[in-house]
Design an enzyme around this catalytic site. Structure first.
Site, PDB file in Angstrom:
ATOM      1  CE  LYS A  36      -2.161  -1.362   3.714  1.00 24.81           C
ATOM      2  NZ  LYS A  36      -1.506  -2.689   3.840  1.00 24.81           N
ATOM      3  CB  THR A  37       3.647   2.389   2.193  1.00 30.73           C
ATOM      4  OG1 THR A  37       2.844   2.329   3.372  1.00 30.73           O
ATOM      5  CG2 THR A  37       4.593   3.569   2.283  1.00 30.73           C
TER       6      THR A  37
ATOM      7  NE  ARG B 179       6.533  -4.378   5.795  1.00 29.40           N
ATOM      8  CZ  ARG B 179       5.382  -3.744   6.013  1.00 29.40           C
ATOM      9  NH1 ARG B 179       4.399  -4.338   6.688  1.00 29.40           N
ATOM     10  NH2 ARG B 179       5.208  -2.533   5.570  1.00 29.40           N
TER      11      ARG B 179
ATOM     12  CG  ASP C 219       0.191   4.113   6.397  1.00 32.87           C
ATOM     13  OD1 ASP C 219      -0.670   3.318   5.967  1.00 32.87           O
ATOM     14  OD2 ASP C 219       1.376   3.781   6.614  1.00 32.87           O
TER      15      ASP C 219
ATOM     16  CB  THR D  46      -4.639  -3.127   7.874  1.00 34.40           C
ATOM     17  OG1 THR D  46      -4.875  -2.332   9.036  1.00 34.40           O
ATOM     18  CG2 THR D  46      -3.194  -2.983   7.447  1.00 34.40           C
TER      19      THR D  46
HETATM   20  N1  LIG Z   1       4.208  -5.600  -5.690  1.00 30.29           N
HETATM   21  C1  LIG Z   1       5.423  -5.497  -5.131  1.00 30.29           C
HETATM   22  N2  LIG Z   1       6.523  -5.702  -5.870  1.00 30.29           N
HETATM   23  C2  LIG Z   1       7.747  -5.637  -5.289  1.00 30.29           C
HETATM   24  N3  LIG Z   1       7.959  -5.350  -3.991  1.00 30.29           N
HETATM   25  C3  LIG Z   1       6.900  -5.116  -3.225  1.00 30.29           C
HETATM   26  C4  LIG Z   1       5.573  -5.165  -3.749  1.00 30.29           C
HETATM   27  N4  LIG Z   1       4.694  -4.894  -2.767  1.00 30.29           N
HETATM   28  C5  LIG Z   1       5.429  -4.686  -1.675  1.00 30.29           C
HETATM   29  N5  LIG Z   1       6.756  -4.820  -1.921  1.00 30.29           N
HETATM   30  C6  LIG Z   1       7.843  -4.723  -0.944  1.00 30.29           C
HETATM   31  O1  LIG Z   1       7.304  -5.019   0.333  1.00 30.29           O
HETATM   32  C7  LIG Z   1       7.620  -3.995   1.276  1.00 30.29           C
HETATM   33  C8  LIG Z   1       6.371  -3.672   2.055  1.00 30.29           C
HETATM   34  O2  LIG Z   1       5.453  -2.979   1.240  1.00 30.29           O
HETATM   35  P1  LIG Z   1       4.619  -1.728   1.800  1.00 30.29           P
HETATM   36  O3  LIG Z   1       5.396  -1.012   2.836  1.00 30.29           O
HETATM   37  O4  LIG Z   1       4.176  -0.951   0.618  1.00 30.29           O
HETATM   38  O5  LIG Z   1       3.386  -2.475   2.465  1.00 30.29           O
HETATM   39  P2  LIG Z   1       2.083  -1.866   3.140  1.00 30.29           P
HETATM   40  O6  LIG Z   1       0.921  -2.490   2.448  1.00 30.29           O
HETATM   41  O7  LIG Z   1       2.153  -0.382   3.143  1.00 30.29           O
HETATM   42  O8  LIG Z   1       2.160  -2.420   4.615  1.00 30.29           O
HETATM   43  P3  LIG Z   1       1.570  -1.788   6.004  1.00 30.29           P
HETATM   44  O9  LIG Z   1       0.100  -2.067   6.016  1.00 30.29           O
HETATM   45  O10 LIG Z   1       2.283  -2.551   7.063  1.00 30.29           O
HETATM   46  O11 LIG Z   1       1.912  -0.330   6.000  1.00 30.29           O
HETATM   47  C9  LIG Z   1       8.164  -2.816   0.466  1.00 30.29           C
HETATM   48  O12 LIG Z   1       9.343  -2.362   1.047  1.00 30.29           O
HETATM   49  C10 LIG Z   1       8.447  -3.350  -0.915  1.00 30.29           C
HETATM   50  O13 LIG Z   1       9.839  -3.489  -1.078  1.00 30.29           O
HETATM   51 MG   LIG Z   2       2.397   0.956   4.710  1.00 28.16          MG
END
Ligand SMILES: Nc1ncnc2c1ncn2[C@@H]1O[C@H](COP(=O)(O)OP(=O)(O)OP(=O)(O)O)[C@@H](O)[C@H]1O
Ligand SMILES: [Mg+2]
Length: 351
Positions: free
Chosen positions: A78-79, A231, A123, A172
């Site tokens: 997401k981030t 992640r 977020d 989430t």
């Molecule tokens: N589709 C993708 N392709 C490659 N790497 C990815 C992908 N999605 C996520 N990642 C990797 O996974 C890590 C976590 O992703 P991210 O921080 O965007 O998750 P999030 O959904 O924001 O989690 P949270 O809910 O904990 O904030 C990132 O650092 C990234 O390197």
């Molecule tokens: Mg995030």
């Protein structure tokens, strides 16, 4: 505020004894592996296509796109997508979060300092306080904030027009967003767990960026134990790299992957310590349930939100836990996975 992911390790040069915390290091390691553009973003084909249309259309019209809501379990991107949206639009990203906004005034200050077409990333948007939420509705819909001047009976609201901007909200727990807020997003992307072959592609990409040799079978092994989550895949990759460096010859082979994952207690199905303690508590302390989320969380010493958003979605998807109106239940597969025998249902004994 600076781009959160690029903050990396925060060390004051004037104070050389300050050591970055584990969280900072983890965040820096994650930031290094984040895809920067939509075409580097692995998997999530549907969301990627939908988002690409939204962004291209907005670019074509030369206007800020509709507000975007991204929902899904932690670590699915997401981030990363929020940052990609700003990058693809060629605009800057402002980062904040629900819990960081204590008062409506904090949000008003952020909104009134936005520049034209900027992306505002909020977020954990489900954790915004109610007054801030109400202020956000108006800002998202009418591009206006009402700045309150004065106090008590003499207070008055002065409307302040805002330049066009795009809110990207991440959550989430989309179910907790009040309908009026949810309705103000023109596009909602729901991220789902990744398939093993997609995680393999994430791992191959990350190994390339880290400059470590990753065997194909090792990538498959790590992917299958990553709980459908990039992640986690990246984190396990770093642990396997550590093992290969210290105990092996630096090559991330299948044997290195298996040995490292054994050390870090990541089991064959990818369950980690938290997942297993939730399952074990459910089976051994509550006879397989049903048991309420809060009780279960107390039993494993975690917050209910952690159990519900971090462990449970994967356990449910794996068919290890069921959700019933009376609480969580362990499935026969859960008992089998823990190597325990499920209790014989009383209705077979007596009925
Ligand atoms: N589709 C993708 N392709 C490659 N790497 C990815 C992908 N999605 C996520 N990642 C990797 O996974 C890590 C976590 O992703 P991210 O921080 O965007 O998750 P999030 O959904 O924001 O989690 P949270 O809910 O904990 O904030 C990132 O650092 C990234 O390197
Ligand atoms: Mg995030």
């Amino acid at each position: 505020m600076a781009d959160e992911a690029d903050l990396g390790v925060d060390v004051d040069p004037a104070d050389s004894v300050v050591r970055p915390g584990a969280d900072d290091l983890e965040r820096a390691a994650e930031a290094a592996l984040r895809p920067r553009h939509l075409d580097e973003f692995v998997g999530q084909k549907v969301v990627r296509e939908q988002l690409s249309l939204v962004l291209q259309a907005a670019l074509g019209r030369g206007r800020a796109p509709d507000h975007v809501l991204l929902s899904g379990p932690p670590g699915l991107g997401k981030t990363t997508l929020a940052m990609i949206i700003a990058a693809e639009l060629g605009t800057s990203l402002r980062v904040t979060s629900g819990p960081a906004i204590q008062h409506a005034g904090d949000l008003a200050a952020i909104l009134s300092s936005l520049e034209e077409n900027e992306v505002l990333f909020i977020d954990e948007i489900h954790r915004l306080a109610r007054p801030a939420e109400e202020l956000l509705y108006v800002a998202m819909e009418d591009f206006r904030v009402d700045v309150v001047v004065g106090k008590g009976a003499g207070a008055s609201a002065i409307p302040l027009a805002l330049p066009p901007f795009t809110v990207v909200g991440a959550t989430t727990r989309a179910g907790l967003l009040p309908a009026p807020l949810r309705d103000r997003f023109g596009f909602t992307g729901h991220l789902d767990f990744y398939a093993d072959d997609e995680l393999e592609r994430v791992l191959v990409r990350s190994a390339g960026l880290l400059g470590v040799p990753l065997a194909h079978e090792a990538a498959a092994e790590i992917a299958s134990r990553s709980r459908g989550t990039p992640r986690i895949a990246n984190r396990l990759l770093r642990r396997v790299r550590d093992w290969a460096q210290v105990r092996g010859d630096g090559t991330l082979s299948l044997d290195a992957a298996r040995a490292a994952l054994e050390v870090y207690e990541v089991d064959r199905r990818g369950l980690d310590r938290l997942d297993r303690s939730v399952l074990t508590a459910l089976c051994t302390r509550f006879g397989g349930g049903p048991v309420g989320l809060t009780t279960l969380a107390v039993a494993v010493g975690e917050e209910p939100e952690t159990v519900e958003t971090v462990a449970e979605p994967f356990l449910v998807r794996e068919g290890l836990i069921g959700r019933t109106p009376r609480g969580r239940v362990a499935t026969p597969e859960a008992w089998a996975h823990l190597g325990l025998s499920a209790p014989v249902p009383t209705d077979t004994l007596f009925g």
